[in-house]
Structures are given as structure tokens and as C-alpha cells.
Design a protein around this motif. Structure first.
Motif, mmCIF file in Angstrom:
data_model
loop_
_atom_site.group_PDB
_atom_site.id
_atom_site.type_symbol
_atom_site.label_atom_id
_atom_site.label_comp_id
_atom_site.label_asym_id
_atom_site.label_seq_id
_atom_site.Cartn_x
_atom_site.Cartn_y
_atom_site.Cartn_z
ATOM 1 N N LYS A 49 58.078 40.966 43.756
ATOM 2 C CA LYS A 49 58.883 40.143 42.836
ATOM 3 C C LYS A 49 60.224 40.819 42.519
ATOM 4 N N THR A 50 60.114 42.069 42.079
ATOM 5 C CA THR A 50 61.332 42.784 41.699
ATOM 6 C C THR A 50 62.257 42.965 42.893
ATOM 7 N N THR A 51 61.664 43.287 44.045
ATOM 8 C CA THR A 51 62.465 43.491 45.246
ATOM 9 C C THR A 51 63.289 42.240 45.569
ATOM 10 N N ALA A 170 65.695 37.441 35.309
ATOM 11 C CA ALA A 170 64.965 38.114 34.232
ATOM 12 C C ALA A 170 63.684 38.717 34.785
ATOM 13 N N ASP A 171 63.624 40.051 34.781
ATOM 14 C CA ASP A 171 62.462 40.760 35.337
ATOM 15 C C ASP A 171 61.525 41.157 34.202
ATOM 16 N N GLU A 172 60.376 40.517 34.122
ATOM 17 C CA GLU A 172 59.369 40.780 33.089
ATOM 18 C C GLU A 172 59.986 40.835 31.690
ATOM 19 N N PRO A 173 60.680 39.797 31.272
ATOM 20 C CA PRO A 173 61.401 39.885 29.998
ATOM 21 C C PRO A 173 60.480 39.966 28.792
HETATM 22 MG MG LIG Z 1 58.531 44.446 39.246
#
Ligand SMILES: [Mg+2]
Ligand SMILES: Nc1ncnc2c1ncn2[C@@H]1O[C@H](COP(=O)(O)OP(=O)(O)OP(=O)(O)O)[C@@H](O)[C@H]1O
Lengths: 234, 424
Positions: A49-51, A170-173
Motif C-alpha cells: 500500500k505504502t509503496t 493519506a497513509d494510515e491517517p
Molecule cells: Mg504502509
């Protein structure tokens, strides 16, 4: 704009060098996002996901295939061009808020505008608007240390929104927030999405976030396993 | 943006306090040492010029070769015409004649028997000539401890220490025993009218100051002088001009093969002053270099730690769309700011202490009992114009260098990594 798609990936592959070989974090991703979407990348830890969010955000580049954001091919951009793209079109919200501790709420929100050609009056107007969107007008002079987690994340949202970007990533906000605060900031973002037509893309495995999504893209081991419209009314 | 950065520095004490402290300390020491050395050197040069070397000095070649022995038998003769020639060639300079001599000073009791005696170093200067400026140059009037200035031939001054040793008071008669220019015995009575203390170690032990004409008479040196000293206008030494003058003068007398022909020497050519000045300036240069290096290393580390603390900020700024070059240059800009603030503080403190040392001074006479060089016994700092900016060189250089080194790490790392490190 190409098919009114502001983000497009074609056979996107991302490999990281590990030991002697490679680890494939993303494998042939084909996705597209239109203006005003409220979408989430969902999947277990390590699914990529983050990538993917980082590549869309021009913080990283594809190993193979293409990622096209606002008509610009991420893999072909120089550092400077990538910075320009982020500056003009993208806003970021992080799990850890990443507010600058020595600056006030006002100054934190103002910061992205300092990189753009803006006058003091324009900045003042924009900062007050953004802070009002997230309901923190009474905290303008506070320092991040004096804010709760929910308030901090709202400041981060205001900072991402202040220049009215096309896309907010938004990464894991909500990872550091309790339920009430999570709902509050999600409602704030949904409202902004509706009023300003800003595209939101989340990376999350939080059910609370998923409830609000209108499109849920499931990732597993670097591939898209499901891409469904949740039909949440706009 | 600049305002934004400055606010950050001012509010983040970790970012500002320690580096500013280091820079201030280094800059302060640099300024202090600069002022101190300038003061000491300046005073040494002035004292040496006034008492021994002049700005330029003319002697006979033979005298110059054996100057340490004060060989008056090799003194210049025909000095009257030489001085008027010099006055014509260099009208803005002051030329004075002096004779130095060694001898024995004998103090008789009421019966004419020796009560006490001791070796004396005589300096004969043009005490009674208004335009020689010797009284002011050697600061004689203000250096008198007891008694008064000589007013007529036959009156002399002796060092206060020497007077105490010989038990001589103003008004007493003393007998000088020395040898004439031609090797004969010279003996003459004088009245000591005052005692004197110059604050110059070698002069305060056993000196006798007498009038130049008196010395010419007793030493049989009519129209002769051991040395002719030249002083620039306003007593300000110019090395460049001295070099030119010396070259021209010596060229003129080059065809003359006589060992009694005059030769001119510059201040720096005498008493090893040149090499001493060179030694001291290279010492300062080295000191500042070492200082810059040490300060840079400390600041480099401080900047590294600061940089780690600010990873979040750097990552965020990259995400917001600032490019790395801009982040890096803004860090350098910050370091310039810190360097300036530290340099200003350090310079102010350094100048403060230097001004104090300029007025108070530092007495070294006790540790220099046996020195024969003409150096002052009280050293003072001297606040030069340079002192106001010299500290900025190491101050700015070391902060910027320190930050530049620390920043390379951040600059080299790729954006994705920086960003990842932000996701702690
Ligand atoms: Mg991540
Ligand atoms: N710079 C890197 N070098 C090597 N491997 C990496 C790198 N970045 C990510 N990976 C690997 O790629 C895979 C996907 O990572 P990613 O951070 O995208 O996962 P994620 O879905 O965001 O997980 P989480 O939910 O834990 O945040 C992981 O196995 C991770 O170890």
C-alpha cells in the motif's frame, strides 16, 4: 485531461534490492483514478500500500511500467520536476502527523504556501480557510505539543488542503487516533472531498476508514485482488 | 521563507544554542588572541623603534657588523653633512643622532673616594634640540621617577633601579669612566638630576641618559655618531617605504668600498624583528586554522545530531514539494545565520576583554630580568580595526562547513528513503 483520469498506472512494477536479489513489492498494477474519488488501498501489512502511494506521490519511482500523475510520467521526472509536481498538485497526510514542533498551527499550515508564489494576504486568507475547514480556528496560535492527536491530524489535513491540491494521499491517517477522532477527521475529509472535488487516496487496514470509502482497492502481495465500488452516496 | 527559517532557529534552542555557544567561544578567542598579539607586536615594534632600531637606522658598515659590542671606534664621522643631506633628500622624516656607550659609573663620597660603582649603559640623545623630538619619542619627561629633566650640559638621568643600587639621589655627582673613540681614557663628572624608569626591561637596569653633545665631548667624537635614526612622519612605520628608502640609500653608497661608509637598515632587519614578526604571524595563522578545524568538527557533529532530529522536517518538506537542493541550501542559510549571530556575540565579548586588556595590561618584567632586547615590560592588547571582523572568518567558515558536511548525508540519500525514515 487524458480521459479525465488524473492518475493512471500501467503494468506498474516495483522491486527493491534485497540481499543479492530483488523483492517485488508491486507486481503489474493497472489502476486509474478520476477527479473527486474517495478511494482506499486496503490490504494486510506488507501488501504494498505504502509503496504504491509513494510512487503516485512521486516520492519513489517505478521499476517497470508506468505511473502517470497529472499527465506526467513519474519515472521520467527529475528530482526538481517531481518536487514541482508534489508542490503544485499533491497533498500528504501521515500516520504520525509530522507537524513541525517549533511552529504554531498557523505557521504549520502556511508552510506549503511559502514554496509557491503567493502574497502574504493570499496566504493569510488560505490559511484561515483551511483551519476553518478542520474546525481549529481557536487553536491558530497553539504549538503542536499543546494539541491532542485528533487535533494534530486535523492540522495535518489543513496543511495538506491549504493549497487546494488535486490529490491528497493519506497513509494510515487514523492509526494513532481513537474511534471518535477517527470519525471526526474522516467526516472532515469527506466534506472537503465533496466541496472541493479533491481526490483522496488512502492506504489503510482500518475498518473505520473503509466504512467511508466509495471505492475499495484490495492489495495482496503486491497485486490488486479486488477493486470494488462501495456505492457510498456522494 | 527566510522569516520562517529564522523563526525556527530562534524557537528551537537545540538548533541554535549549542552551535552559537561554540561559535561565540571560538570567535571570542580568535578576536582576543588577535588583539593581544597585535598589541604585543605593536608595542614591541614601537619600543624597539624608539629605543634601538629607529624606523630606519644608519651606521658605518663596520659598526653595523659589530653592533652588539657598541664599537664607537668604528662610528660614523662627518655626520653633520650626512644629516643635512638626509634632511634634504627626505624632508618629511626626522633624523636624529645617537651615541651608545658602555662604561663604569663611580659614585664618590664626601672625600672623593669611591662610595659605590657599577657598569653603566649610556645613551646619548639630542635632549636639548627641539626638533629632534627625542624627549617625546623616548617619553623621558613622563618616565622620570625622582628629580627633573636635564636642563644644561653636564646634567644626566640614570635608571631608578640603578640609582637605588648605587645609592644615588638627584643632585649627587657621579663620575663616568669610559674610552674615547680613539681608544683613550675618558673620564668626566656629571650631576644626576633625576632618576628614570621607562618600563623597558633592558633600559631600566643600568642606563644613563645624557645629552648627545656631552657624549661627543667626553668620548672625543666631534662630528661623529654611533648611529643616525630616521623616523617617519607621525611616527607611523611603513615597511614598504622603508624598503624603498633603504634600497635607494644603500645603492648610492655602494661604489664606496670604505668600511666606514654608511649603511642603512630597516627596522625589521635589526634584532631579528622580521623573522620574529613572520614567526608570530604564521603562529596566528596556524592557530586560527586549528581553531577552524576543531570548531568545524564539533559543529559538524552538532549539525548531524540536529539533522537527525529534523529528519521529520526534511521528509515533510520534500513531501510538500520542496526540492532537495532547496532544503540543503536553506540549511546552509540557517548556518550562515547561526554563524553570524555567534560571530557577533563572540566578537563583542572578545572586543570587551581586549579593551580591558588594552587599558590594564600585563606586567611581565619579573620574568624578563635578563633580557637585553628592547621590549616593554607591560604588554597590552591592541584593538585594531581588523579585530572587528577577523572573528567572522572562522565563525562563519566553521558553521557553514560543519553544516555542509552534515547536510551531504541528507542530500545524497534518495527521497523515498528519507520519506520512509519519516514513517517511524
Ligand atoms: Mg504502509
Ligand atoms: N526500501 C525498501 N527496501 C526493501 N524492501 C522494501 C522497501 N520498502 C518496502 N519494502 C517491502 O515492500 C513490501 C511492501 O511494503 P509497504 O510498505 O508498501 O507495505 P504496506 O502495505 O504499506 O504495509 P503496512 O500496512 O505495514 O504499512 C514490504 O514487504 C516491505 O518490506
Amino acid at each position: 485531461m487524458q480521459n479525465s483520469k488524473i492518475i493512471l498506472t500501467e503494468e506498474l512494477v516495483k522491486r527493491f534490492p534485497v540481499g543479492g536479489g530483488y523483492f517485488t513489492a508491486l507486481n503489474k498494477i493497472n489502476l486509474s483514478f478520476g477527479k473527486g474519488e474517495f478511494a482506499g488501498l486496503v490490504g494486510p501489512s506488507g501488501s504494498g500500500k505504502t509503496t504504491l502511494l509513494n510512487i503516485i506521490g512521486s516520492l519513489d519511482y517505478p521499476s517497470e511500467g508506468k505511473a502517470i500523475v497529472m499527465d506526467q510520467s513519474i519515472g521520467d521526472l527529475t528530482h526538481r520536476q517531481a518536487a514541482r509536481l508534489r508542490n503544485k498538485y499533491l497533498g500528504f497526510i501521515f500516520q504520525t502527523y509530522n507537524l513541525l514542533p517549533v511552529y504554531t498551527v498557523y505557521e504549520n499550515v502556511e508552510f506549503p504556501l511559502l514554496l509557491l508564489d503567493t502574497t502574504t494576504t493570499e496566504r493569510h486568507r488560505a490559511v484561515l480557510d483551511a483551519v476553518e475547514w478542520v474546525g481549529l480556528t481557536d487553536k491558530l496560535k497553539s504549538r503542536p505539543g499543546q494539541l491532542s492527536g485528533g487535533e494534530s491530524q486535523r492540522v495535518a489535513i489543513a496543511r495538506a488542503m491549504v493549497k487546494k491540491p488535486e490529490v491528497v494521499l493519506a497513509d494510515e491517517p487514523t492509526a494513532n487516533l481513537d474511534a471518535a477522532n477517527s470519525h471526526h477527521i474522516l467526516q472532515t475529509m469527506e466534506k472537503l472531498n465533496r466541496e472541493l472535488q479533491t481526490t483522496f487516496i488512502f492506504a489503510t487496514h482500518d475498518e473505520k476508514v473503509i466504512q467511508y470509502l466509495r471505492r475499495k482497492i484490495s492489495l495482496e502481495d503486491g497485486t490488486v485482488v479486488n477493486d470494488e465500488n462501495l456505492g457510498n452516496e456522494k | 521563507m527566510l522569516k520562517f527559517l529564522v523563526k525556527g532557529i530562534l524557537r528551537d534552542h537545540h538548533r541554535s544554542r549549542f552551535p552559537i555557544l561554540i561559535v561565540s567561544a571560538g570567535v571570542m578567542l580568535t578576536v582576543l588572541i588577535h588583539c593581544w598579539v597585535s598589541g604585543v607586536l605593536g608595542e614591541m615594534i614601537d619600543t624597539s623603534a624608539a629605543f634601538a632600531t629607529g624606523h630606519v637606522k644608519i651606521m658605518s658598515r663596520a659598526y653595523a657588523e659589530n653592533e652588539g659590542q657598541i664599537p664607537n671606534d668604528l662610528a660614523l664621522s662627518g655626520v653633520g653633512s650626512l644629516v643635512s643631506e638626509l634632511n634634504q633628500d627626505y624632508p618629511d622624516m626626522t633624523w636624529v643622532e645617537r651615541i651608545k656607550f658602555g662604561g663604569l659609573l663611580d659614585v664618590p663620597d664626601s672625600n672623593g673616594e669611591t662610595r659605590s660603582q657599577g657598569p653603566v649603559m649610556g645613551i646619548a640623545v639630542q635632549l636639548f634640540s627641539e626638533n629632534s623630538g627625542e624627549v617625546e619619542r623616548l617619553n623621558i619627561e613622563k618616565s622620570i621617577v625622582k628629580g627633573r629633566m636635564p636642563r644644561q650640559p653636564g646634567e644626566v638621568l640614570i635608571s631608578d633601579q640603578f640609582a637605588e643600587k648605587l645609592d644615588v639621589s638627584p643632585g649627587d655627582q657621579v663620575t663616568l669612566m669610559s674610552s674615547t673613540m680613539y681608544g683613550g681614557m675618558a673620564m668626566q663628572n656629571y650631576i644626576v638630576v633625576g632618576t628614570i624608569s621607562f618600563g623597558v626591561v633592558a633600559m631600566d637596569r643600568s642606563a644613563m641618559i645624557m645629552d648627545f653633545t656631552d657624549a661627543q665631548i667626553v668620548l672625543d667624537m666631534t662630528d661623529s655618531a654611533g648611529e643616525i635614526l630616521g623616523y617617519f612622519e607621525n611616527n607611523i612605520y611603513s615597511d614598504e617605504r622603508a624598503r624603498r628608502m633603504v634600497a635607494a640609500f644603500n645603492m648610492k653608497y655602494e661604489p664606496d668600498t670604505d668600511e666606514f661608509a654608511p649603511i642603512m637598515l630597516r627596522l625589521g632587519e635589526q634584532n631579528g624583528l622580521d623573522s620574529m614578526l613572520e614567526y608570530i604571524s604564521s603562529f596566528i595563522g596556524m592557530f586560527i586554522l586549528i581553531f577552524v578545524a576543531a570548531m568545524s568538527i564539533v559543529l559538524w557533529n552538532a549539525a548531524l545530531i540536529g539533522g537527525l532530529r529534523r529528519y521529520g522536517e526534511v521528509g515533510l518538506r520534500l513531501a510538500i514539494g520542496e526540492n532537495k537542493g532547496h532544503v540543503y541550501s536553506s540549511m546552509l542559510l540557517e548556518s550562515v545565520f547561526i554563524g553570524c549571530v555567534g560571530s557577533v556575540i563572540g566578537t563583542v565579548i572578545g572586543l570587551g576583554i581586549s579593551y580591558y586588556l588594552q587599558t590594564v595590561g600585563f606586567d611581565i618584567s619579573d620574568s624578563l630580568q635578563n633580557v637585553t632586547m628592547m621590549i616593554p615590560s607591560v604588554f597590552r592588547a591592541h584593538v585594531t580595526a581588523q579585530a572587528y571582523y577577523i572573528g567572522f572568518i572562522p565563525g562563519l567558515f566553521s558553521t557553514v562547513l560543519g553544516t555542509a558536511l552534515a547536510g551531504i548525508g541528507i542530500y545524497r540519500r534518495n527521497t523515498a528513503r528519507l520519506f520512509k525514515e519519516l514513517e517511524v
